[in-house]
Motif scaffolding. Structure first.
Motif, short mmCIF file in Angstrom:
data_model
loop_
_atom_site.label_atom_id
_atom_site.label_comp_id
_atom_site.label_asym_id
_atom_site.label_seq_id
_atom_site.Cartn_x
_atom_site.Cartn_y
_atom_site.Cartn_z
N MET C 76 0.83 -1.20 0.00
CA MET C 76 0.00 0.00 0.00
C MET C 76 0.87 1.25 0.00
O MET C 76 2.08 1.19 0.11
CB MET C 76 -0.94 0.00 1.21
N ILE C 80 -1.26 3.71 6.98
CA ILE C 80 -2.67 3.99 7.23
C ILE C 80 -3.52 3.14 6.28
O ILE C 80 -4.46 2.45 6.68
CB ILE C 80 -2.97 5.49 6.99
N ALA C 81 -3.14 3.18 5.02
CA ALA C 81 -3.87 2.40 4.01
C ALA C 81 -3.74 0.90 4.30
O ALA C 81 -4.70 0.16 4.15
CB ALA C 81 -3.32 2.72 2.62
N ILE C 84 -6.15 -0.17 7.12
CA ILE C 84 -7.58 -0.23 6.82
C ILE C 84 -7.87 -1.21 5.69
O ILE C 84 -8.95 -1.80 5.65
CB ILE C 84 -8.18 1.17 6.56
N ALA C 85 -6.90 -1.43 4.83
CA ALA C 85 -7.13 -2.43 3.76
C ALA C 85 -7.34 -3.81 4.36
O ALA C 85 -8.17 -4.59 3.87
CB ALA C 85 -5.95 -2.43 2.79
N LEU C 87 -8.73 -4.45 7.11
CA LEU C 87 -10.09 -4.50 7.66
C LEU C 87 -11.09 -4.75 6.54
O LEU C 87 -12.03 -5.54 6.68
CB LEU C 87 -10.43 -3.20 8.40
N GLY C 88 -10.90 -4.06 5.42
CA GLY C 88 -11.76 -4.29 4.26
C GLY C 88 -11.70 -5.75 3.83
O GLY C 88 -12.71 -6.37 3.49
N ALA C 89 -10.49 -6.32 3.88
CA ALA C 89 -10.33 -7.73 3.52
C ALA C 89 -11.09 -8.62 4.49
O ALA C 89 -11.79 -9.56 4.10
CB ALA C 89 -8.84 -8.09 3.52
N GLU C 110 -5.39 4.97 14.31
CA GLU C 110 -6.79 5.36 14.14
C GLU C 110 -7.61 4.18 13.62
O GLU C 110 -8.71 3.92 14.11
CB GLU C 110 -6.92 6.55 13.19
N ASN C 111 -7.06 3.51 12.63
CA ASN C 111 -7.84 2.42 12.05
C ASN C 111 -7.77 1.14 12.87
O ASN C 111 -8.64 0.28 12.74
CB ASN C 111 -7.42 2.19 10.60
N LEU C 114 -10.69 1.65 14.83
CA LEU C 114 -11.88 1.28 14.05
C LEU C 114 -12.12 -0.23 14.12
O LEU C 114 -13.26 -0.68 14.22
CB LEU C 114 -11.71 1.73 12.60
N PRO D 86 -8.80 2.72 0.53
CA PRO D 86 -8.05 1.51 0.92
C PRO D 86 -8.92 0.44 1.58
O PRO D 86 -8.64 -0.75 1.43
CB PRO D 86 -6.97 2.03 1.87
N PHE D 87 -9.97 0.83 2.29
CA PHE D 87 -10.89 -0.17 2.83
C PHE D 87 -11.55 -0.91 1.67
O PHE D 87 -11.62 -2.15 1.64
CB PHE D 87 -11.95 0.49 3.73
N GLY D 90 -9.13 -3.47 -0.01
CA GLY D 90 -9.00 -4.77 0.65
C GLY D 90 -10.25 -5.61 0.45
O GLY D 90 -10.18 -6.82 0.19
N LEU D 91 -11.39 -4.95 0.53
CA LEU D 91 -12.66 -5.66 0.41
C LEU D 91 -12.83 -6.25 -0.99
O LEU D 91 -13.13 -7.43 -1.16
CB LEU D 91 -13.78 -4.66 0.72
N CYS D 94 -10.48 -9.18 -1.81
CA CYS D 94 -10.76 -10.45 -1.15
C CYS D 94 -12.11 -11.03 -1.55
O CYS D 94 -12.38 -12.19 -1.27
CB CYS D 94 -10.64 -10.31 0.36
N HIS D 116 -4.47 8.06 -1.09
CA HIS D 116 -5.09 6.78 -1.43
C HIS D 116 -5.73 6.84 -2.82
O HIS D 116 -5.69 5.88 -3.57
CB HIS D 116 -6.14 6.40 -0.38
N ARG D 123 -2.95 2.01 -9.58
CA ARG D 123 -3.03 0.54 -9.64
C ARG D 123 -4.17 0.06 -10.53
O ARG D 123 -4.26 -1.11 -10.83
CB ARG D 123 -3.32 -0.04 -8.25
#
Lengths: 173, 95, 401, 288
Positions: C76, C80-81, C84-85, C87-89, C110-111, C114, D86-87, D90-91, D94, D116, D123
């Motif tokens: 990333m 920071i990215a 949080i990435a 978490l998205g995963a 921070e994240n 979260l 970025p959230f 990742g989401l 995956c 970001h 990308r």
């Protein structure tokens, strides 16, 4: 039993790889225990470089080497820095062409032509493997077969033959 | 508004921004959701809508169909689409 | 690629994660590489990170290894990215991880907060170096322990694990994933530079030998499901993205449906539950290493690399006839307070850590009423020697004020 | 005309009620705010494009725009300020079968989250990024931000904004986005069609929506109410259906000057995912 081994030289000599091969030989090919640590600086070439291996028949508690039993000196800078440790060590190996030792240390040291032997094989880069051959012979810490196996597993297939030759040449020094 | 006025926007410019199909529809307002933003009133191409004179419990005067304009909706649905509060929608009259 | 997946795999990766390339058997690995292999063994198939010494080797290993097992590595733009990435995963059901060191860890706070609030399982590795700021990038520190405990703002309870060897880095990484999944919470693996870079024998068992734990999942139909209605263990079963539950996750204080309710009434239900979820499930994560503590009157408390010097100090002290013992919190946070209190003979505690006094504060809080608590440490840059620890054990008791 | 206020309403009236968390309506947005219009357009896009309901995912950051997650009935993640992309990254990585939209404001996406944005565009990450551009930080009371026009007033630019704003389509184009459009909430029909067109596409897609913010931006800058800000757009809008890349720098927004709207970029580029799948093939092939 606890043996502390320190390899010291400059970056690019394969100091860390040497320690890795020793550590792997012990850990993977004997029932003994080994811990390898290294001084880790921002420079990857040219700067001073140390790698330590502690070998023991019980689990190693602290991995930090303070009084090496075996000291391998591959550069003058390393030799100068570690001369007192060399005095106390039970075994000292040094590269005879690169390192000048104080007289009292020189008397007991194995001063051997690692680099010159490697040059003779056509590849200076295997000087550390020549050293490992000599180290294995002189230190008797780890069986030669274990060292050879670790070496074989660590180096690239394309250089395996050269490395085994270098190891053998070192063992005969 | 001043700038808009200076560019001489007039009520005559209330053309829909694309061409609706000519149909007829009935406008429904969910008054509790309406916030009196006026988007529907202002941009209805047929000027069917106006603000009513009563207040919802939240203190807004909801949009409503002008008396006498009940048959004028062309079912373009612009009011429904532009409404930020999902408070107005059109049921197209069956032909 | 095959559609077949083993039960330990995350369900959604279209890349069809496989576990046909375990590097099992006896190896000679660094702590960083062992951590990476532990993550793979645990079923981690997503890593987002940013290079930083001394954690970079974890990223490098996973950049090589993850695609081999059908997983994904992404570098990333910053930490920071990265935080949080992952978490998205994780909200898709994937097991995810990032690894960093002090400066990056600061950026993740921070994240990380979260993740506590949204109850998203994930694993964050901090290979500690000397700080503050850029400090000593290539040498050891244990100075992020209080940041691990209190880093993100607001009230939350951290689970932090600290390995003392590459083998333990491997095992604890798996444990970290199991705990994260089981309790729906981030778990921190607080390594240090020496453990990260040190090489030792690591034995990787065949797949399946170390049990893996899956997160509690939504089982009721969507109309009966509440995103944040906890089970009896205070952990809410999790519906994943794409399962048709229209879940609502927010960092705002929320009700059982995830709807924002920014009131004291909602806060006093939610935040204490997040704490109790951790504190009332100690058996899930708590691990402790005890050495010669049965008759010890002086105790050394140490974790990570320092615990190995401490063990030597205990042996050296025992040779001198001193009743020393080692108390090694492997799960440093929450601190195993009851176990410490249960050592009734202890009158003096030496807390050894590579900082100017962090975990000692907690030990003093717990044991201060009945034992003298002494700190031995340094500001980072070097491992504390056994002799230094022994000396602290032997120094005369301070006179009571 | 239907019910008056005292009559209980049937639970489903509006055609989108089943696609909304309708029990939580009305929204928290101010009267005259256009965010709800944009949300409706996105819902339409999902419907029109036939995206299965369970595949819809919206990621919001922090700010007025991010509140979409509390009204649109999809899997919804309300994350931290600036971190929508970025959230979503990742989401999406995956679970690539999901249709992932990052929906946020100009401050969220381009100030705190600017890094970001450019990296995800570089990308060619497979997400749709929707920016509600209302030229200021609305939720916190109208501070200046990265899209506040030069000279515009805000609570933190009380003498007129000394900074120049980002031109968002230009930025998105330059950093690699494969689809870039700009509409105002007045262009709701075009906006709806845009969403219907792009939600199912691949790659990094960016839609900027100029949105009235009457309480903060409009009032402060003498544009007026929401409907007056809509009229302002109506007066100033210049539609360019396709802007050549060399022209995209001419889409800057200045107070009182024409606003170019339209679809500016529509191009093919390999996505991160496509490239990574090849990495996996290589890793598995060469090591077996």
């Amino acid at each position: 039993m606890r043996k502390e081994v320190r390899f010291a030289g400059f970056g690019g000599q394969g100091v860390i790889l040497s320690a890795f091969i020793l550590g792997r030989a012990v850990s993977v090919h004997t029932p003994m225990h080994a811990t390898m640590t290294q001084s880790y600086g921002p420079e990857s070439r040219g700067g001073s470089c140390e790698a330590d291996v502690v070998v023991g028949d019980a689990e190693i508690d602290t991995p930090m080497v303070t009084h090496p039993d075996v000291l391998v000196l591959l550069s003058q800078e390393a030799a100068t820095k570690h001369m007192d440790q060399a005095r106390a060590a039970s075994l000292v190996l040094s590269d005879v062409d690169l390192v000048h030792l104080d007289d009292d240390v020189a008397q007991k040291a194995h001063q051997l032509p690692f680099t010159r032997t490697a040059d003779g094989l056509g590849r200076r880069i295997v000087a550390n493997v020549v050293m490992l051959g000599a180290f294995t012979n002189a230190s008797q810490i780890v069986p030669r077969e274990a060292m050879e196996a670790a070496l074989r597993e660590t180096v690239k297939a394309s250089t395996r033959e050269l490395n085994m030759k270098a190891f053998d040449a070192g063992a005969r020094l | 508004m001043a700038i808009a006025n200076s560019l001489q926007t007039s009520h005559g410019s209330r053309a829909p921004i694309d061409k609706p199909t000519r149909h007829h529809g009935t406008v429904h307002v969910i008054e509790l959701r309406c916030k009196e933003c006026n988007f529907c009133v202002q941009f209805c191409p047929e000027e069917v809508l106006e603000i009513s004179d009563h207040y919802t419990p939240r203190g807004y005067r909801p949009a409503r169909v002008k008396t006498g304009k009940e048959g004028d909706c062309i079912a373009c649905r612009f009011c429904e689409h532009v409404c930020p509060d999902y408070a107005i929608y059109v049921v197209e009259d069956s032909p | 690629m095959s559609e077949a997946r083993s039960v330990t795999e995350p369900p959604n990766l279209i890349l069809s994660p496989v576990w046909d390339r375990p590097r099992t058997g006896t190896q000679f690995l660094s702590g960083d590489h062992a951590c990476a292999e532990g993550a793979l063994y645990a079923g981690c198939r997503f890593f987002a990170g940013y290079p930083i010494t001394p954690a970079t080797e974890i990223a490098e290993r996973l950049a090589e290894r993850l695609p081999e097992v059908g997983g994904q590595y992404i570098q990333m733009e910053d930490e920071i990215a990265s935080m949080i990435a992952i978490l998205g995963a994780s909200v898709t059901g994937a097991k995810s991880m990032t690894a960093t060191s002090g400066p990056g860890f600061s950026l993740m706070m921070e994240n990380l907060g979260l993740a506590y609030m949204m109850e998203v399982p994930t694993v964050v590795v901090d290979v500690q170096r000397g700080g503050p700021s850029t400090g000593l990038p290539t040498t050891v520190g244990q100075q992020d322990m209080m940041q691990a405990r209190f880093g993100p703002h607001g009230d939350f309870t951290s689970i932090s694990l600290s390995p003392q060897s590459p083998q333990e880095a491997f095992n604890l990484t798996i444990h970290a994933f199991n705990v994260a999944e089981r309790l729906r919470t981030p778990v921190l693996l607080m390594m240090d530079e020496v453990v990260g870079h040190m090489h030792e024998r690591v034995v990787i068992p065949p797949p399946g030998e170390i049990p893996l734990v899956a997160r509690p999942r939504a089982t009721v139909p969507p109309e009966e499901y509440h995103t944040y209605r906890p089970g009896p263990d205070l952990v809410p079963p999790m519906a994943l993205a794409g399962e048709g539950y229209s879940v609502l996750f927010t960092g705002l204080t929320h009700d059982e449906d995830g709807r924002p309710v920014t009131t004291y009434a909602a806060q006093k239900v939610l935040v204490p539950r997040l704490r109790d979820k951790i504190l009332k499930n100690r058996d899930v994560y708590e691990r402790l290493g005890l050495y010669k503590t049965e008759d010890a009157t002086t105790l050394v408390v140490a974790y990570g690399i320092t615990a190995r010097s401490a063990r030597r100090a205990v042996d050296l002290g025992r040779e001198k006839g001193l009743a020393l013992g080692l108390f090694r919190p492997i799960s440093v946070w929450p601190f195993p307070a009851e176990q410490l209190r249960s050592l009734k003979n202890v009158t003096k505690i030496v807390v050894a850590e590579i900082n100017l006094g962090q975990v000692v504060l907690e030990v003093r809080r717990i044991a201060g009423p009945y034992a003298e608590v002494v700190h031995v440490g340094n500001p980072g840059g070097q491992v504390i020697s056994p002799e230094t620890i022994l000396e602290a054990c032997m120094s005369p008791r301070r006179a009571k004020p | 005309m239907t019910a008056n206020a005292e009559v209980a309403l049937p639970p489903e009236l509006h055609p989108y009620d089943h696609l909304l968390r309708s029990a939580d309506l009305p929204t928290i947005w101010c009267p005259g705010c256009g965010i709800g219009t944009a949300v409706g357009a996105l819902i339409y896009g999902f419907e029109q494009a036939g995206v299965p309901k369970e595949k819809r995912v919206i990621v919001g950051g922090i700010g007025c725009s991010s509140r979409i997650v509390f009204y649109a009935k999809t899997d919804a993640y309300h994350t931290t300020h600036g971190r929508t992309i970025p959230f979503a990254t990742g989401l999406k990585l995956c679970n690539p079968s999901l249709n992932v939209v990052a929906f946020a404001g100009d401050g969220d996406l381009f100030a705190i989250g600017g890094n970001h944005f450019i990296h995800a565009a570089r990308r060619n990450m497979d997400i749709l990024v929707v920016c509600i551009n209302n030229f200021n930080y609305g939720m916190t009371g109208g501070q200046g931000g990265p899209t506040t026009p030069a000279g515009a007033l805000s609570t933190t630019t009380p003498y007129g904004n000394p900074e120049f704003p980002f031109n968002l389509p230009n930025l998105a184009w330059a950093t690699g986005a494969t689809y870039v459009a700009r509409w105002t909430t007045l262009d709701v029909r075009r906006l709806r069609n845009t969403f219907a067109d792009v939600v199912n596409r691949h790659g990094f897609r960016f839609v900027e929506i100029l949105t009235p913010c009457p309480v903060s931006f409009g009032k402060t800058n003498k544009i007026g109410s929401g409907v007056e800000e809509m009229e302002y757009y109506q007066a100033l809008e210049v539609l360019k259906s396709r802007v050549e890349s060399t022209e995209i720098t001419k889409t800057d927004i200045e107070l009182g000057k024409p606003i170019v709207v339209g679809t500016f970029v529509d191009r093919e580029r390999e996505t991160f995912r496509e490239r990574y799948v090849r990495v996996v093939a290589k890793a598995r092939g060469s090591k077996s």
